[in-house]
Motif scaffolding. Structure first.
Motif: not given
Ligand code: AMP
Length: 322
Positions: A83-85, A101-103, A261-265, A277-281
């Motif tokens: 979905k993110r291509i 290199h993603h899970p 939304i960008s998230i770090r931990s 929430f429609n995300g991943g990483g």
């Molecule tokens: P970013 O905060 O955009 O730098 O993303 C951090 C990580 O999360 C990267 O590996 C992205 O590929 C992944 N990521 C960001 N947004 C999404 C999303 N909507 N769905 C899935 N993965 C995401």
């Protein structure tokens, strides 16, 4: 596996290299470095690196305009999910190779090469290029270095392994690039961005369990004359704050009609929360897209719960009693 990847590259005369939407330096550098390496090795092949770029990363190189090509090979780098291509339709290609290199998220139906312990897609490519007949030069080595440095945040993250350092050492030895010069291109930025970073620091809200977040509306983006990618691009600068375990930027993107939304931990696993929430990483670096700030705050609540669990498990109650 390297031999097989090389075999497919050798076989196809038309090759497209794509990656994820929301371009970042590792995604862009990996596709440009691979394109340039293939072209250096096989000058007669047509190789395109495609997708939406960003002027912010123009130091990495130039992308190509997508063209439909007959009997083409598609190589997808730095992307785990369909979905993110960015900018290509997998079904139009004869064969697909994924290098990531993603899970693992899903199989793309071709050759899958995933090293989820690698710091970056560029690190994997450094290894592939070194161990196949793909050629390299100083410029390609520099491009690979940009991507690795960006995704590891200058070797700051736990995704750096002895292999990461060994590959960098080998490339530095072979191509003798000037890392200080590269950092000037990567890290120089305008004053308004620095002031905007100050705004985030000043206005970040911290929850009871150490989740820091900031709502960035379109008005704020316009006031500081930055773009909607800016908060996400500077998220790593908020690492190592004593009171903050998990942090997120919540940014309104009016053009795209969504909230990014960008998230770090620094401990709690966040990609499982982002996935809801429609995300991943990655476990410690994730992203999500929602429609409203209210929805984003539901995500913050979930992150807060994950942070609380982490605090309890690790007996950190005193440090995060905000
Ligand atoms: P970013 O905060 O955009 O730098 O993303 C951090 C990580 O999360 C990267 O590996 C992205 O590929 C992944 N990521 C960001 N947004 C999404 C999303 N909507 N769905 C899935 N993965 C995401």
């Amino acid at each position: 596996m390297y031999k097989e990847i090389f075999k497919y590259i050798k076989k196809y005369n038309n090759i497209v290299i794509a990656r994820h939407i929301g371009v970042d330096p590792d995604a862009m550098a990996s596709q440009i470095a691979l394109r340039d390496s293939i072209k250096l090795t096989f000058p007669e092949k047509k190789v395109l690196a495609v997708g939406n770029g960003s002027t912010k990363f123009s130091y990495i190189g130039k992308l190509d305009k997508y063209e439909d090509m007959e009997n083409a090979l598609l190589i997808l780098v730095d992307i785990p999910d369909k979905k993110r291509i960015d900018g290509v339709d997998i079904s139009k290609f004869d064969f697909v190779i994924k290098i990531d290199h993603h899970p693992f998220v899903e199989d793309f139906g071709g050759l899958e090469y995933i090293v989820d312990t690698a710091s970056s897609a560029c690190e994997i490519l450094m290894d592939i290029i070194l161990n196949t007949k793909l050629e390299c030069n100083k410029e390609i080595a520099e491009t690979l270095y940009y991507g690795l440095i960006s995704d590891s945040n200058r070797f700051l993250f736990s995704n750096c392994s002895p292999k990461t350092f060994s590959l960098v050492s080998t490339y530095l030895d072979m191509y003798k690039f000037d890392i200080a010069e590269l950092y000037k291109k990567m890290y120089a930025r305008p004053l308004n961005e620095v002031r905007f970073e100050g705004y985030i620091a000043e206005n970040m809200i911290i929850t009871d369990n150490g989740v820091g977040y900031i709502d960035v509306t379109d008005d704020i983006i316009n006031k500081y004359k930055v773009d909607s990618a800016a908060p996400g691009n500077m998220i790593n600068n908020f690492n190592f704050i004593n009171e903050v375990l998990v942090w997120a930027t919540i940014t309104e993107d009016v053009k795209a009609g969504l909230i990014r939304i960008s998230i770090r931990s620094r401990g709690p696993v966040i990609n499982t929360v982002a996935e809801k929430f429609n995300g991943g990483g990655h476990k410690m670096a994730s992203g999500a897209r929602v429609e409203t700030f209210e929805e984003a705050h539901l995500l913050i609540n979930e992150l807060d719960k994950a942070a609380l669990e982490y605090i309890k498990e690790n007996k950190l109650e005193e440090s995060y009693d905000n």
